[in-house]
Design an enzyme around this catalytic site. Sequence first.
Site, PDB file in Angstrom:
ATOM      1  N   SER A  28       0.833  -1.212   0.000  1.00  0.00           N
ATOM      2  CA  SER A  28       0.000   0.000   0.000  1.00  0.00           C
ATOM      3  C   SER A  28       0.865   1.258   0.000  1.00  0.00           C
ATOM      4  O   SER A  28       0.595   2.221  -0.724  1.00  0.00           O
ATOM      5  CB  SER A  28      -0.887   0.031   1.255  1.00  0.00           C
ATOM      6  OG  SER A  28      -1.739  -1.070   1.275  1.00  0.00           O
ATOM      7  N   ARG A  32       1.543   4.250  -3.070  1.00  0.00           N
ATOM      8  CA  ARG A  32       1.292   5.668  -2.788  1.00  0.00           C
ATOM      9  C   ARG A  32       2.565   6.503  -2.886  1.00  0.00           C
ATOM     10  O   ARG A  32       2.523   7.656  -3.304  1.00  0.00           O
ATOM     11  CB  ARG A  32       0.637   5.800  -1.401  1.00  0.00           C
ATOM     12  CG  ARG A  32      -0.819   5.304  -1.390  1.00  0.00           C
ATOM     13  CD  ARG A  32      -1.310   5.030   0.039  1.00  0.00           C
ATOM     14  NE  ARG A  32      -2.731   4.669   0.094  1.00  0.00           N
ATOM     15  CZ  ARG A  32      -3.217   3.461  -0.137  1.00  0.00           C
ATOM     16  NH1 ARG A  32      -2.405   2.473  -0.498  1.00  0.00           N
ATOM     17  NH2 ARG A  32      -4.518   3.226  -0.037  1.00  0.00           N
ATOM     18  N   ARG A 128     -13.064  -7.762 -11.288  1.00  0.00           N
ATOM     19  CA  ARG A 128     -13.320  -7.031 -10.042  1.00  0.00           C
ATOM     20  C   ARG A 128     -14.114  -5.750 -10.294  1.00  0.00           C
ATOM     21  O   ARG A 128     -13.838  -5.022 -11.228  1.00  0.00           O
ATOM     22  CB  ARG A 128     -11.992  -6.737  -9.331  1.00  0.00           C
ATOM     23  CG  ARG A 128     -11.283  -8.027  -8.945  1.00  0.00           C
ATOM     24  CD  ARG A 128      -9.940  -7.790  -8.306  1.00  0.00           C
ATOM     25  NE  ARG A 128     -10.077  -7.211  -6.979  1.00  0.00           N
ATOM     26  CZ  ARG A 128      -9.038  -6.929  -6.198  1.00  0.00           C
ATOM     27  NH1 ARG A 128      -7.811  -7.169  -6.613  1.00  0.00           N
ATOM     28  NH2 ARG A 128      -9.215  -6.408  -5.008  1.00  0.00           N
ATOM     29  N   SER A 173     -13.669   1.162   2.602  1.00  0.00           N
ATOM     30  CA  SER A 173     -12.705   0.897   1.538  1.00  0.00           C
ATOM     31  C   SER A 173     -11.648   1.987   1.491  1.00  0.00           C
ATOM     32  O   SER A 173     -11.937   3.134   1.140  1.00  0.00           O
ATOM     33  CB  SER A 173     -13.401   0.806   0.174  1.00  0.00           C
ATOM     34  OG  SER A 173     -12.427   0.803  -0.861  1.00  0.00           O
ATOM     35  N   GLN A 175      -9.328   2.064  -0.607  1.00  0.00           N
ATOM     36  CA  GLN A 175      -9.059   2.376  -2.013  1.00  0.00           C
ATOM     37  C   GLN A 175     -10.007   3.459  -2.523  1.00  0.00           C
ATOM     38  O   GLN A 175      -9.590   4.376  -3.241  1.00  0.00           O
ATOM     39  CB  GLN A 175      -9.159   1.115  -2.871  1.00  0.00           C
ATOM     40  CG  GLN A 175      -8.055   0.111  -2.564  1.00  0.00           C
ATOM     41  CD  GLN A 175      -8.166  -1.150  -3.407  1.00  0.00           C
ATOM     42  OE1 GLN A 175      -9.043  -1.288  -4.242  1.00  0.00           O
ATOM     43  NE2 GLN A 175      -7.252  -2.081  -3.164  1.00  0.00           N
ATOM     44  N   ASP A 325      -7.027  -8.461   4.381  1.00  0.00           N
ATOM     45  CA  ASP A 325      -6.200  -9.327   3.525  1.00  0.00           C
ATOM     46  C   ASP A 325      -5.601 -10.509   4.283  1.00  0.00           C
ATOM     47  O   ASP A 325      -5.049 -11.422   3.669  1.00  0.00           O
ATOM     48  CB  ASP A 325      -5.062  -8.509   2.898  1.00  0.00           C
ATOM     49  CG  ASP A 325      -5.580  -7.603   1.783  1.00  0.00           C
ATOM     50  OD1 ASP A 325      -6.584  -7.961   1.156  1.00  0.00           O
ATOM     51  OD2 ASP A 325      -4.962  -6.547   1.554  1.00  0.00           O
ATOM     52  N   LYS A 352     -12.556  -9.958  -3.704  1.00  0.00           N
ATOM     53  CA  LYS A 352     -11.104  -9.778  -3.797  1.00  0.00           C
ATOM     54  C   LYS A 352     -10.614 -10.473  -5.074  1.00  0.00           C
ATOM     55  O   LYS A 352     -11.386 -10.735  -5.984  1.00  0.00           O
ATOM     56  CB  LYS A 352     -10.433 -10.345  -2.536  1.00  0.00           C
ATOM     57  CG  LYS A 352     -10.640  -9.470  -1.296  1.00  0.00           C
ATOM     58  CD  LYS A 352      -9.832  -8.187  -1.422  1.00  0.00           C
ATOM     59  CE  LYS A 352      -9.795  -7.376  -0.151  1.00  0.00           C
ATOM     60  NZ  LYS A 352      -8.905  -6.219  -0.280  1.00  0.00           N
ATOM     61  N   ARG A 401      -2.787 -14.515  -2.211  1.00  0.00           N
ATOM     62  CA  ARG A 401      -2.903 -14.787  -0.775  1.00  0.00           C
ATOM     63  C   ARG A 401      -3.444 -16.193  -0.502  1.00  0.00           C
ATOM     64  O   ARG A 401      -3.101 -16.812   0.494  1.00  0.00           O
ATOM     65  CB  ARG A 401      -3.754 -13.720  -0.087  1.00  0.00           C
ATOM     66  CG  ARG A 401      -3.096 -12.352  -0.193  1.00  0.00           C
ATOM     67  CD  ARG A 401      -3.587 -11.349   0.811  1.00  0.00           C
ATOM     68  NE  ARG A 401      -3.224 -10.008   0.402  1.00  0.00           N
ATOM     69  CZ  ARG A 401      -2.013  -9.462   0.570  1.00  0.00           C
ATOM     70  NH1 ARG A 401      -1.050 -10.159   1.146  1.00  0.00           N
ATOM     71  NH2 ARG A 401      -1.778  -8.242   0.151  1.00  0.00           N
TER      72      ARG A 401
END
Length: 443
Positions: A28, A32, A128, A173, A175, A325, A352, A401
């Site tokens: 993450s 960014r 998605r 969220s 995101q 996650d 996901k 994952r």
Amino acid sequence: MHHAQPTPLSVAASGPLTGTAPVPGDKSISHRSLMLSALAVGTSRVTGLLEGEDVLATAAAMRAMGATIVRGDDGIWTIDGVGVGGLLQPAAALDMGNSGTSTRLLMGLVSSHAITATFTGDASLSKRPMGRVIEPLSQMGADITASPGGRLPLMLRGIVPAVPIDYTLPVASAQVKSAILLAALNTPGITRVVEPVPTRDHSERMLTGFGAKLTVEQTSAGRVIELHGEAELQPQTITVPGDPSSAAFPVVAALLVPGSHVTITNVGLNPTRAALFDVLRAMGGDIAFENAREVGGEPVADLVVRASTLTGIDVDPAVAPSMIDEFPILFVAAALAKGRTTTRGLEELRVKESDRITTMAEGLRAIGARVEETEDGLIIDGTGGDPLPGGGTIAAKLDHRIAMSFVIAGLVSRAPVTIDDMAPVATSFPTFTTLLRGLGAPL
């Protein structure tokens, strides 16, 4: 970036895991740091960037829109930014590979620039839903044409000036929140996002670090985040902490494999991300935080983990956003605990990289775990520490994952567990098998 050949892996029971290992940089924060550095005026430097495929997709997209991004031989990344409002029209479609984070955040960035971008992705990403981001960005004035069901490929026409909005997140969220805040950078006035349930706050921390005028207030309606637009970002030197979502796998392996004693160094412990470690400790896991420090505005520590007898618990649904996650690997831990573990409030897992509730339930049953699937979670009756029967082949559904979770399950199963395809693991944790091998796992 699109894998044709599956890479299967068969995993057998392991002797004790021992040693010290770092995990790759936080995904993450890596995304960014590239995006915000590309919007600053001047040169930023990033150390510890996760060099997985998802983050490399972000780097490629920012290059396509005018930023100069170079990896030095010393592993330090140098980014020369174009300034807020300075993104250029990309010459070709932006291929996001498997990365939902890159897609949603970059849609936000592009929305308040006078450019048109087409977003494409691999088969998994193209399933998605992007509607949750399309809705607020359309309110800000972006013109978005998506494939049926709000999916990729999609075309986004940004607008200048975009319209500041006051938006309450309908689902928790990070995101969606981040996409709106990134769009707000080049939008006049104040954009306000209300979060009824707090989610990971890397965007807020990093935007503040880069010099954006941002305030966060706790109110009865939730966290209220206000960003003053037309920001001027200052270049930064960033050290990316180790990814807690990646650390989760060797941590659980060390808890479950008898006799293990492992140290995972430099793990980011942002409270909006690290709930898994609290849950594992509540189950009786011996996890100590040593050498606690702050790196780039983020709390970091070394995790010292010893094999432990875990006991099943009822996991509070309120912690779901801060470990969303990590549930696949928690399910594996629960399968070896004493008694019953109940999880609920996990609807988000169904959208996901795969439907992680069903995929984990099917996989765990295939290797002999006792699992009941509910609408919004799993109920797991553990073995009390005995190995799982094992012996199954797991369909990981192109989900990194899921694949990694069943590698850990294989280390504590009587018969070898085969994962049908390990290739997707490169999206987030390219050094995964090497790291486990270094701790003594027979991979």
